[in-house]
Scaffold this motif. Structure first.
Motif: not given
Length: 407
Positions: A126-141
């Motif tokens: 839905x939001x390409x280019x914002x999240x990376x493989x390092x983003x594994x915790x939903x609150x932080x994402x």
């Protein structure tokens, strides 16, 4: 349309197409009034078959920006409120069913981690280019998405307490799940990205010792529904209208399914059972067929402080005082008769008079559940109590019927 994010309005579409649909959309005016306020955290607990999933589907259909739901709400109560057009299909909606997640993960210890992984994968699309493989915790994402876009989320969690009911003794899985909820709803960052949080299940918010894990939630329970009492089940007027439409005896509907009483709403009916009775043309025990009699028997057999005698007294039409404040909102920490009576309130087996702080057997449907639960038990007074209870219920309904007729 995703599995967890922006699931669309199919669920509510199905409800609207059903032969019986009772309009409860006035509830949306309340949720609209608390969006982006300190009161935006809502926990509604109800027994099985009291419309929890239907309400969650209604909320998702109304707020989800991936669909156009205007026609679904046409001629319903919410359209009379000024807030209706302001929030209609304006948000990204994360809609989670924890019972479904538990089935998918197989291993309860992976519940929190798997849920976050699945939702984040959808958010990346839905939001390409914002999240990376390092983003594994939903609150932080979610916080990262908000900081980049300024877009907030509506978060709906159905069967929020499933892990506490289905995995009673897996404290590790429970703790990881609660920590996830804390991150979603109690962190400073979450105040930005959460526009509305609605969680629903059978139990109120889980407590640890004397402190609630999510004490920023406003709770609306079977013991205290507050201003949302009319949305617990069907009101007397709604049931009367259905009885007229389906040519059913209203006094029998009251005897079978009425009895849940709250300070602002004296007659609340079990909704699923009323619908089944109208469609089948027969009054019967429908609601308790969805739950096991063995679980009820297990609770009664604990026999804290003479619990069995207490049940017999209530089956005979009596009431018993109860302190609902000691219950820790899980299915294992029973320390007293009051704890067991309180969980039976939340499960719908007992009704609660908040003004008198008393519990009682609400109606014929529940009475038959208790009768089945104690069948074969070595309780000499049980048969007489059950018969006496039936007679009292019939007499009470007859008096109420006469009052309505002006006799």
């Amino acid at each position: 349309m995703g599995d967890f994010v922006n699931r669309g309005n199919n669920s509510f579409t199905s409800a609207r197409k059903s032969r019986i649909y009772v309009d409860k959309t006035g509830f949306l005016d309340y949720t609209n009034s608390v969006i982006d306020t300190e009161q935006r955290y809502i926990c509604v607990s109800r027994p099985r078959r009291f419309g929890k999933s239907l309400t969650a589907g209604m909320l998702a259909a109304y707020y989800d920006r991936s669909c156009d739901s205007r026609s679904l709400f046409e001629n319903l109560k919410i359209t009379r409120f000024p807030s209706f057009p302001e929030h209609l299909n304006q948000y990204d909606v994360i809609h989670l069913d924890i019972a479904y997640v538990l089935v998918q993960v197989k291993d309860p210890s992976k519940t929190a981690a798997s849920l976050q992984e699945w939702v984040i994968e959808e958010l990346k699309t839905i939001y390409p280019g914002i999240l990376s493989e390092k983003d594994q915790m939903l609150p932080g994402a979610l916080s990262k998405i908000y900081n980049k876009t300024g877009i907030g989320f509506i978060i709906i969690i159905d069967e929020w307490d499933a892990i506490f009911r289905e995995e009673k003794y897996d404290t590790v899985a429970q703790r990881e799940y609660i920590d996830l909820l804390r991150g979603l709803f109690k962190s400073e960052q979450s105040k930005s990205f959460v526009k509305l949080a609605y969680i629903t299940g059978i139990l109120p918010v889980k407590k640890y010792k004397s402190e609630s894990a999510l004490n920023n939630f406003d709770e609306f329970t079977m013991a205290s529904p507050k201003g949302l009492a009319e949305y617990v089940g069907f009101t007397e007027q709604e049931v009367e209208e259905l009885c007229r439409k389906y040519d059913m005896d209203f006094s029998e509907a009251a005897r079978w399914y009425d009895g849940y009483s709250f300070p602002r709403m004296k007659h609340i009916y079990s909704p699923n059972s009323v619908v089944k009775a109208m469609l089948s043309g027969e009054y019967d025990n429908y609601w308790t067929k969805t739950v096991t009699y063995e679980s009820l028997k297990d609770y009664i057999s604990m026999n804290f402080d003479g619990l069995k005698d207490c049940v017999v007294q209530m089956l005979a039409g009596g009431r018993r005082g109860v302190n609902t404040d000691t219950f820790e909102n899980d299915m294992t920490s029973f320390k007293s008769r009051d704890d067991v009576l309180t969980v039976l309130i939340h499960l719908g087996y007992l009704a609660y008079d908040r003004e008198k702080r008393e519990v009682y057997v609400p109606n014929e449907e529940v009475r038959t559940a208790f009768a089945n639960a104690v069948q074969g038990a070595d309780w000499a007074p049980v048969a007489q109590a059950i018969q006496r209870s039936k007679q009292l219920l019939e007499a009470t309904i007859a008096v109420q019927s006469d009052k309505r007729k002006g006799i």
